[in-house]
Design an enzyme around this catalytic site. Structure first.
Site: not given
Length: 307
Positions: A292, A131, A224, A101, A128, A264
């Site tokens: 996830r 996700q 988001d 990440r 991402h 998310c």
């Protein structure tokens, strides 16, 4: 050569579907497969703070029979300037995969360029993709399908999630709408990539600044936070700029009657999403968060099998 997962379109439509099927198997039986039995280790490196990514990969690797080697890069030689390539050449001798990440997509690509084990993008400034696997799994669980559905993402449409919704959604054969204010829209090259994908899957895409157009009859609404890490000084300006793109009761009234809602997380109720929406009956946010775990276990299992 190993398979890597650096951006959503690293998977073909058939491969994406295969991983989602595997994710559903893990959702039904968390011990469905244990490819890391031994245990074998997976390095999970964080340059950015995390809750869901850290927990889901740590738990998932353990449930696959492995050992999650969680590394905060600031406490390593990476944080003191050791090259990505040199770090990777050490890690690949000791672990079965590397999850990272970080910030720059180019750094992720540099790692994959020298790694003999799978490299997984757990978030960069551009994409991402992990996700989106969870999002697609959650939608499919509730809708029974992906192809042909209209999925709308609203807010900061120039960010990593907007890019991933374009690529992953069109790969799944969905009609993807991305909505945000002018000057906060997706990169042209990523839009072009999504158009190319959609031409082969029967999907489509729309990039617009018209929130009403984006909301109308959508099957899936996603958003988001408007203030990502490092943008805290812009909070007041962003809240004013993105206000028309909030998922609230008015937005829900425009969407399909059975529309589902994604976020998310972390969420800021009363800003990008209303409290009565995220906590309401059409929200599948908590299933999305759980997925996830399942989708990343499926991804790691699939990547290890490719090698």
């Amino acid at each position: 050569m190993p398979r890597h997962f650096l951006r959503d379109d690293d998977l073909s439509p058939a491969e994406q579907n295969e991983i989602l099927n595997l994710a559903d198997s893990f959702a039904g039986d968390r011990s469905y497969a244990r490819p890391l039995e031994g245990p074998r280790s997976v390095a999970v490196i964080f340059d950015k703070p995390s809750t869901r990514t850290r927990v889901s990969f740590s738990v998932g690797i353990a449930e696959l029979g492995g050992y999650p080697l969680v590394i905060d890069s600031g406490s390593t030689q990476m944080g003191r300037g050791e090259s990505i390539e040199d770090t990777t050449r050490v890690l690949e001798r000791m672990v079965s995969a590397i999850v990272w990440r970080t910030f720059e997509q180019s750094a992720m690509e540099a790692m994959a360029g020298v790694s003999s084990v799978p490299v997984v993008n757990a978030l960069t400034d551009d994409f991402h993709p992990c996700q989106l696997l969870a999002d697609l799994q959650a939608v499919r669980q509730h809708k029974g399908r992906l192809a042909g559905l209209t999925m709308t993402y609203l807010g900061d449409a120039a960010n990593n999630l907007a890019h991933s919704y374009l690529l992953a959604g069109t790969t799944a054969g969905m009609h993807v709408r991305i909505a945000g204010p002018p000057h906060h829209l997706p990169r042209a090259d990523i839009v072009a990539d999504a158009e190319r994908i959609a031409a082969g899957t029967g999907g489509s895409l729309m990039v617009t600044s018209n929130a009403v157009e984006a909301f109308t009859r959508a099957d899936v609404l996603a958003t988001d936070t408007w203030v990502s890490m490092g943008q805290e000084d812009e909070a007041a300006q962003r809240q004013q700029l993105f206000g028309a793109y909030s998922i609230d009761s008015a937005a829900m009234s425009l969407a399909a009657d059975d529309a589902v809602v994604l976020h998310c997380l972390p969420a800021y109720r009363g800003k990008e999403i209303a409290a009565d929406v995220i906590d309401g009956p059409q929200s599948i946010v908590w299933d999305e968060a759980e997925d996830r775990l399942h989708s990343q276990k499926a991804l790691l299992t699939w990547l290890l099998r490719q090698g």
